[in-house]
Enzyme design. Sequence first.
Site, short mmCIF file in Angstrom:
data_model
loop_
_atom_site.label_atom_id
_atom_site.label_comp_id
_atom_site.label_asym_id
_atom_site.label_seq_id
_atom_site.Cartn_x
_atom_site.Cartn_y
_atom_site.Cartn_z
N HIS A 177 36.34 38.63 34.65
CA HIS A 177 36.77 37.34 33.71
C HIS A 177 35.32 36.74 33.25
O HIS A 177 35.34 35.34 33.34
CB HIS A 177 37.81 36.34 34.30
CG HIS A 177 37.78 36.06 35.73
ND1 HIS A 177 36.52 35.47 36.32
CD2 HIS A 177 38.50 36.03 36.91
CE1 HIS A 177 36.58 35.09 37.52
NE2 HIS A 177 37.86 35.51 37.96
N HIS A 204 43.62 34.58 50.14
CA HIS A 204 43.36 34.22 48.93
C HIS A 204 44.11 35.00 48.20
O HIS A 204 44.41 36.30 47.93
CB HIS A 204 41.94 34.44 48.73
CG HIS A 204 41.50 34.04 47.18
ND1 HIS A 204 42.29 33.22 46.61
CD2 HIS A 204 40.51 34.32 46.45
CE1 HIS A 204 41.55 32.82 45.26
NE2 HIS A 204 40.57 33.63 45.10
N GLU A 251 44.38 35.31 44.77
CA GLU A 251 44.04 35.94 43.44
C GLU A 251 44.23 37.30 43.54
O GLU A 251 43.97 37.95 44.79
CB GLU A 251 42.39 35.59 43.22
CG GLU A 251 42.06 35.71 41.60
CD GLU A 251 40.72 35.40 41.19
OE1 GLU A 251 40.05 34.74 42.14
OE2 GLU A 251 40.44 35.49 40.12
N ASP A 306 42.65 40.25 42.88
CA ASP A 306 41.78 40.94 43.57
C ASP A 306 41.81 41.16 45.10
O ASP A 306 41.26 42.48 45.57
CB ASP A 306 40.34 40.71 43.13
CG ASP A 306 39.76 39.22 43.28
OD1 ASP A 306 40.75 38.53 43.38
OD2 ASP A 306 38.76 39.19 43.52
N HIS A 359 37.81 29.94 47.03
CA HIS A 359 37.28 29.58 45.59
C HIS A 359 38.78 28.74 44.90
O HIS A 359 38.49 28.22 43.86
CB HIS A 359 37.10 31.09 44.59
CG HIS A 359 37.25 31.37 43.44
ND1 HIS A 359 37.83 32.43 42.99
CD2 HIS A 359 36.86 30.62 42.34
CE1 HIS A 359 37.70 32.19 41.70
NE2 HIS A 359 37.01 31.30 41.12
N ASP A 419 36.08 35.27 49.36
CA ASP A 419 35.17 35.08 48.49
C ASP A 419 33.94 34.51 48.79
O ASP A 419 32.81 34.85 48.42
CB ASP A 419 35.93 34.17 47.28
CG ASP A 419 36.61 34.87 46.34
OD1 ASP A 419 36.77 36.05 46.13
OD2 ASP A 419 37.57 34.29 45.74
N TYR A 468 26.72 35.69 42.07
CA TYR A 468 28.17 35.46 42.37
C TYR A 468 28.27 34.05 42.65
O TYR A 468 29.23 33.59 41.95
CB TYR A 468 28.44 36.32 43.55
CG TYR A 468 30.06 36.19 44.22
CD1 TYR A 468 30.77 37.26 43.95
CD2 TYR A 468 30.32 35.40 44.86
CE1 TYR A 468 31.96 37.26 44.20
CE2 TYR A 468 31.87 35.30 45.43
CZ TYR A 468 32.45 36.20 44.92
OH TYR A 468 33.92 35.92 45.28
N HIS A 526 34.19 40.61 49.04
CA HIS A 526 33.21 41.30 47.99
C HIS A 526 32.12 41.71 48.34
O HIS A 526 31.36 40.85 48.99
CB HIS A 526 33.20 40.48 46.50
CG HIS A 526 34.36 40.22 45.77
ND1 HIS A 526 35.41 41.14 45.40
CD2 HIS A 526 35.11 39.16 45.90
CE1 HIS A 526 36.27 40.60 44.99
NE2 HIS A 526 36.19 39.24 45.12
FE1 FEO Z 1 38.92 34.35 43.93
FE2 FEO Z 1 37.69 37.57 44.78
O1 FEO Z 1 38.83 36.30 44.08
#
Ligand code: FEO
Length: 394
Positions: A21, A77, A79, A81, A143, A162, A190, A221
């Site tokens: 994004h 989380h 989100e 991903d 996040h 995250d 990041y 990640h």
């Molecule tokens: Fe806030 Fe890796 O997603």
Amino acid sequence: MKIAKNIYSVGVVDWNLTDFHGYHTSGGTTYNAYLLIDNKITLVDTVKNSCTFVSRMINNLSSIIPVEKIDYVVSNHAEKDHSGAIINIMEKAPNAVLLCSPHGKENLEKYGILPAKYRVVGNTEELSTGTKTLKFFHTPLVHWPDSMVTYLKEENILFSNDGFGQHYGKSCMFADEAGIDIVLKEAAKYYANILTPYGTSIIKALDALKGLDIKMIAPAHGMIWRRKQDIELIISDYTKWAKHTPGDKALIVYDTMWGSTEILADTCYQQLSGSGIKTELFNVSKRDISDIPTEILDAKFIVFASPILHNQILPTMGKVLVYLSGLKFSNRKAWCTGSYGWAKNAFEKLEGFVQNASFDLIAPGFYVKFKPTDKEIEELKNKLTEEIIPRIKE
Ligand code: FEO
């Protein structure tokens, strides 16, 4: 891949990701998920919802246990991903219960992926998996409002989602294997691009986790932090970044139409460097703008230099400043310069953008019509020496 006794990394590497994004991820990324084998089998997080990634994760799981044996799926989380494969896992593991925060439940529901079997876990709630204990910490806005982390008490492993992550894809799993310098650099990029607006929440989360004896940080990640010195380093960096502690350098962020603004930017560069301030030039058309927030992490002063086009700042500079207005750095001084043709008033917009992005404008800008004359260059040098540099050095 085994990361500790009875604990496996079962996520995937996204080798081809270049844009998250708007954040340019030159090193790809990973969507990490972790499998904990105990009397109750637990999966911590899943992967992005692409057929390839889901298939790879299920293959990873199947090489360790039959997927239907999973008892718990922790969604740290919502989100996509991380939550993208929840439905696939719950279909294959019909007895599994999904564990999430209260906001996680709301967000998974909004995405239409909240399974029938779920349980909201409280902040600091503990759950036994047989011989091991999971402890959940709500960490809102690290996040999203739903974010939480999971601590495996007996192994001292923090599954941090995250937090402490990097968009960096490698075939290895550990920061010390990948090279600590590059991993720290990617962690800074990041943080700068994703977590900068949430400093207050990150400080609260760090305070909440302070009492834990963390021997491994396994983010969702990038690389896992396992060496004591690396864990201390990344926590120290997060503390510094979350407090918006300014760095020691100056950064000149600019674009140019016909070279005039570049002359002004270069004059600032030479004058600041010559006064002993570590200074860097950043042409937004030549470089990756996702690197600007990372550079600002280490900066205490930023010059924004733009030409005027159609009674507005150059769109490339507008893009940068709109992006920075979302990140809301604090404790950074700024100043403006640029070249115009006939609409000098448009620099009010430049200064407005800079202030809207939370930078502390230390003085009115220095603007020239078309190309700066030798006299104007001297004026700029004098202004920098007499007015601006003393303010930077305060
Ligand atoms: Fe806030 Fe890796 O997603």
